[in-house]
Design a protein around this motif. Structure first.
Motif, short mmCIF file in Angstrom:
data_model
loop_
_atom_site.label_atom_id
_atom_site.label_comp_id
_atom_site.label_asym_id
_atom_site.label_seq_id
_atom_site.Cartn_x
_atom_site.Cartn_y
_atom_site.Cartn_z
N SER A 98 -6.76 4.51 3.02
CA SER A 98 -7.92 5.39 2.91
C SER A 98 -9.22 4.60 3.01
O SER A 98 -10.21 5.08 3.56
CB SER A 98 -7.88 6.18 1.59
N GLN A 99 -9.24 3.36 2.49
CA GLN A 99 -10.44 2.53 2.62
C GLN A 99 -10.68 2.15 4.08
O GLN A 99 -11.82 2.10 4.54
CB GLN A 99 -10.29 1.27 1.76
N ASP B 28 0.84 -1.21 0.00
CA ASP B 28 0.00 0.00 0.00
C ASP B 28 0.87 1.25 0.00
O ASP B 28 0.82 2.07 0.92
CB ASP B 28 -0.92 -0.02 1.23
N SER C 220 -5.91 7.58 -5.37
CA SER C 220 -4.83 6.58 -5.33
C SER C 220 -4.89 5.62 -6.51
O SER C 220 -3.90 4.97 -6.84
CB SER C 220 -4.90 5.79 -4.02
N LYS C 221 -6.06 5.54 -7.16
CA LYS C 221 -6.19 4.62 -8.29
C LYS C 221 -5.39 5.08 -9.51
O LYS C 221 -5.22 4.33 -10.46
CB LYS C 221 -7.68 4.45 -8.65
N THR D 41 -9.14 7.58 -1.85
CA THR D 41 -9.12 6.25 -2.49
C THR D 41 -9.20 6.38 -4.00
O THR D 41 -8.47 5.71 -4.74
CB THR D 41 -10.30 5.41 -1.97
N ASN E 43 -4.07 3.39 -0.90
CA ASN E 43 -5.38 2.90 -1.29
C ASN E 43 -6.06 2.15 -0.15
O ASN E 43 -7.21 2.41 0.21
CB ASN E 43 -5.25 2.01 -2.54
N TYR F 148 -12.17 10.53 2.63
CA TYR F 148 -11.28 9.39 2.41
C TYR F 148 -11.64 8.64 1.12
O TYR F 148 -10.77 8.03 0.50
CB TYR F 148 -11.34 8.44 3.60
N ASP F 149 -12.90 8.71 0.70
CA ASP F 149 -13.27 8.11 -0.59
C ASP F 149 -12.59 8.86 -1.74
O ASP F 149 -12.23 8.25 -2.75
CB ASP F 149 -14.79 8.13 -0.76
#
Length: 464
Positions: free
Chosen positions: A149-150, A142, A308-309, A305, A146, A301-302
């Motif tokens: 944050s999830q 990580d 981060s993709k 996420t 990703n 946080y979404d």
């Protein structure tokens, strides 16, 4: 040595870039508008001064609702209510989801043992037995936050579910109290109607006697009789309302409808002084306001996420297999070991990653708007409860004076009627005015009690 320093500097630069992109940032509460949040209950133009002093909503519910029978009902509801039970189960589900999110940091391990028996169909051939005991492990590095944050998003969901549980508890406590006080109000009004029923019956009988003596016409007797039936009809309606409120209260207890044991309206003792310290505390003491903020934090946080993709997905995997089959030769058991590192960098995915980030940001903005509106709604509810309390208290004082005057008016009118100084219509009108005034006073006394309950709920009370 220089090579090591170079790698370390590169690592620091990469970490700084990632931090600046917001991949590892923690949620911080944004500014929210609380100016003029609570209107003054008396002045049309002024607002209450907001402070951080302890307020009425922070009192334990047993210190607010001191009636022993009401306390028993609240305790039973908190134990049996279906909505509260479901809220507790929802918290458990969120705890399980958070546990899964935390386990995502660990490698995934799998084992798949296999065995084979084969034999060539020729004379003297023997069966060949082979086996494999493969174990594989895969770890998602990580590096770009990703999984982190999830996990943080799942933590916010858990906090929001706990807030929902507290909100349900507050609603149940205040709902039970409001229904209980409604029953006390209806009991008091029914007592008034019963007294008035007796009084109108006496008036009817008195006029019947006057008619028999030839002093009144039959129309006067008919009016008195009709007035008596009107009061009886009100009593029937009140008894119906009592049944309905009892059934509603029993439903909150998760029980079939039944009679509710209760005290008297004017034996209740409720707080009469309230602190105005509601500004900052509305952001944390009220469960729905806090839940709205946790929804905002979850969206924050979404967004991380979704961001981060855009970065590579790094996976390290390894496998070990104990087998007696190496190629075409059957051997004694041996270990085969392997390790693989992979990096997947998204390049083109039909705009899905970009759209996902935009949607996440829009949802974050929606969550902020909802949070701001929830704060304003909370302030509105506090304002309404305060003005209801003040208005009801003022009306009750005026109606107490009105009842005293009308009671004397009924007595005087009856005396005048007996001496032929007043008509039968004046007697009936005086009784009707007294009945309405007494009923109104009870209603406003109940409204004052209801305002206390509403204010307690609006300030987020009932969590203790």
């Amino acid at each position: 040595m220089k090579h090591s320093i170079f790698k370390y500097v590169n690592f620091l630069i990469a970490a700084t870039l990632l931090t600046s992109c917001g991949l590892y940032n923690k949620y911080e509460r944004p500014d929210v508008n609380t100016s003029g949040l609570i209107r003054d209950a008396v002045s049309d133009a002024d607002t209450l001064v907001l402070n951080t002093d302890p307020n009425f909503g922070q009192l334990p519910w047993r210190e607010v609702f001191t009636d022993p029978q009401l306390q028993q009902l609240i305790e039973k509801a908190l134990e049996n209510n279906t909505d509260l039970r479901n809220a507790a189960l929802n918290v458990k589900m969120m705890e399980d989801m958070l546990r899964v999110a935390k386990l995502a940091f660990l490698p995934s391990v799998a084992i798949a043992p296999q065995g084979t028996i084969s034999r060539v169909q020729t004379e003297g051939a023997t069966a060949s037995k082979t086996y494999q005991l493969p174990i594989s492990a895969s770890w998602n590095v990580d590096l770009f936050g990703n999984i982190l944050s999830q996990k943080r998003s799942a933590q916010m969901k858990l906090l929001a579910s706990k807030d929902y549980q507290v909100a349900v508890q507050t609603n149940i406590i205040c709902g039970i109290a409001n229904l209980y006080y409604t029953l006390l109000m209806l009991d008091e009004q029914l007592d008034i109607i019963t007294d008035m029923e007796r009084l109108t019956k006496e008036t009817w009988e008195m006029m019947q006697l006057q008619k028999d003596l030839g002093r009144v016409r039959s129309t006067g007797v008919q009016s008195a009789e009709a007035s008596h039936y009107s009061v009886q009809a009100q009593a029937v309606d009140l008894r119906r309302q009592v049944r309905e409120v009892e059934n509603s209260l029993a439903l909150l207890l998760n029980e079939p409808g039944h009679q509710i044991q209760r005290g008297r309206l004017y034996s209740q003792s409720l707080p009469q002084k309230f602190s105005a310290g509601v500004g900052i505390q509305l952001l944390s003491n009220r469960a729905d306001v806090h839940a709205a903020e946790m929804a905002l934090a979850q969206c924050f946080y979404d967004v991380e996420t979704a961001r981060s993709k855009f970065y590579p997905n790094i996976t390290v995997s390894g496998s070990a297999m104990f087998t007696n089959n190496l190629g075409a030769v059957v051997n004694p058991g041996k270990w085969l070991l392997s390790a693989v590192g992979s990096l997947t960098q998204p390049i083109f995915q039909h705009g899905a990653i970009v759209a996902g980030l935009r949607v996440a940001k829009d949802q974050q903005e929606q969550a902020f708007n909802t949070w701001q509106n929830t704060v304003l709604k909370a302030g509105n509810e506090v304002s309404n409860a305060l003005v209801l309390y003040n208005a009801s208290a003022e009306k009750s004082e005026l109606e107490a004076k009105q009842v005293k005057v009308l009671q004397q008016n009924v007595d005087d009118t009856q005396m005048l009627y007996k001496s032929k100084g007043a008509s039968y219509l004046e007697v009936i009108q005086a009784q009707s005015s007294l009945l309405n005034a007494r009923i109104s006073k009870v209603s406003d006394d109940f409204s004052k009690m209801q305002a206390v309950v509403n204010l307690y709920q609006a300030l987020g009370g009932g969590s203790k």
